[in-house]
Scaffold this active site. Structure first.
Site, short mmCIF file in Angstrom:
data_model
loop_
_atom_site.label_atom_id
_atom_site.label_comp_id
_atom_site.label_asym_id
_atom_site.label_seq_id
_atom_site.Cartn_x
_atom_site.Cartn_y
_atom_site.Cartn_z
N TYR A 198 29.14 -54.84 55.35
CA TYR A 198 30.54 -54.59 55.46
C TYR A 198 31.27 -55.12 56.83
CZ TYR A 198 34.66 -51.29 55.14
OH TYR A 198 35.96 -50.84 54.86
N SER A 238 41.40 -50.63 48.78
CA SER A 238 41.85 -49.51 48.98
C SER A 238 43.07 -48.96 47.85
CB SER A 238 42.21 -49.13 50.34
OG SER A 238 43.15 -49.80 50.84
N LYS A 264 30.92 -57.84 52.03
CA LYS A 264 32.28 -57.19 51.88
C LYS A 264 32.95 -57.73 53.02
CE LYS A 264 34.94 -52.98 51.11
NZ LYS A 264 36.29 -53.20 52.44
#
Length: 293
Positions: free
Chosen positions: A134, A207, A164
């Site tokens: 991440y 998100s 990511k």
């Protein structure tokens, strides 16, 4: 062309009126996103307020999502300050049947590149699974210098399956792929999805997908169909919304919009603040002008 990974929701953590994890609402949210054609879910990440959750809450969210392991690709974010706790999360996620595990680099201390790499090697070895890194330097304050031999070895090792890439420097995304073409790459900033796909990202984790997934599904599908101008125009509208969300507070805005859509996501956990009434009115107007259903 590599097989595409698709659209993954970086799931929010709904809280009830007492500020506790609401498992039923999380299940409702995931179900709705599945009906909106989500390809996967990223649990326990930044959008989930991960570092403000207790260990029990984070694991409970994993348990809720694990019910959907036969319907969508599941990624558990296990990143922690310490290796031992990250391993505990990884073991629990693997036992629940998660398809992938992901981790931010360890935070706070100025760990060396060797220490950061060992963190990933140790987690991978402990659960016999590769990790998704991440990469979120804006929050972790950790840059992966791909000229560093330690990082070159890490990202070409069997310990890492993908990245990511939550970094607006999309050039670095391309450098990850140049270093190791076998890496799975998810674009991690909603506002750079078209740019990330253009450079070779196979999917996107976002998100705002919690509350505006149909809009992003249209962007993604238009891009894959070669309708680049349409994808770009819809990205502009999505970015107008993202700019407004970030202006008032991203997590608070996402949760507010979810509430207006019938998903009782509650308020963000302090020290985050809820939106003011004027902020809500501002968000309502920007959505009315830009959101594509």
């Amino acid at each position: 062309m590599k097989e595409m990974l698709g659209i993954y929701v970086a799931s929010a953590t709904p809280f009830d009126a007492a500020g506790k994890l609401d498992e039923k609402v999380l299940e409702q949210l995931i179900t709705r996103n599945l009906n909106e054609k989500a390809d996967g879910f990223f649990l326990g990440g930044s959008s989930a307020e991960c570092f403000m959750l207790s260990h029990k809450e984070r694991v409970s969210a994993f348990e809720v999502a694990s019910q959907f392991k036969d319907k969508a690709d599941l990624i558990a974010h296990v990143g922690c300050l310490s290796t031992w706790e990250a391993i505990e999360y990884a073991k629990e996620a693997k036992e629940m049947g998660f398809h992938h595990i992901a981790a931010t680099p360890p935070l706070y201390y100025g760990f060396t590149s060797e220490e950061v790499c060992n963190y990933y090697y140790d987690i991978s070895s402990a659960v016999n699974m590769p990790l998704i890194v991440y990469n979120f330097p804006g929050n972790t304050k950790r840059e992966f210098d791909l000229g560093d031999p330690d990082y070159q070895k890490l990202f070409t090792s069997s310990a890492i399956e993908g990245v990511k890439h939550t970094n607006q420097v999309v050039y670095q995304m391309e450098r990850f792929m140049e270093l190791n073409p076998e890496l799975k790459i998810w674009n991690g900033f909603d506002e750079t999805m078209v740019a990330g796909l253009a450079l070779g990202a196979q999917g996107s984790i976002g998100s705002t997908f919690n509350c505006m997934l149909p809009h992003y599904r249209k962007i993604y599908d238009a891009f894959l169909a070669g309708q680049i101008d349409d994808a770009r125009q819809m990205q502009h509208k999505a970015n107008n919304i993202m700019a407004a969300f970030c202006k008032v507070g991203l997590i608070a805005a996402v949760k507010y919009v979810l509430c207006t859509q019938g998903i009782a996501a509650g308020e963000p956990r302090k020290p985050f603040l809820p939106l003011t009434e004027s902020a809500k009115e501002y968000i309502d107007k920007v959505l009315a002008d830009n959101l594509i259903q």
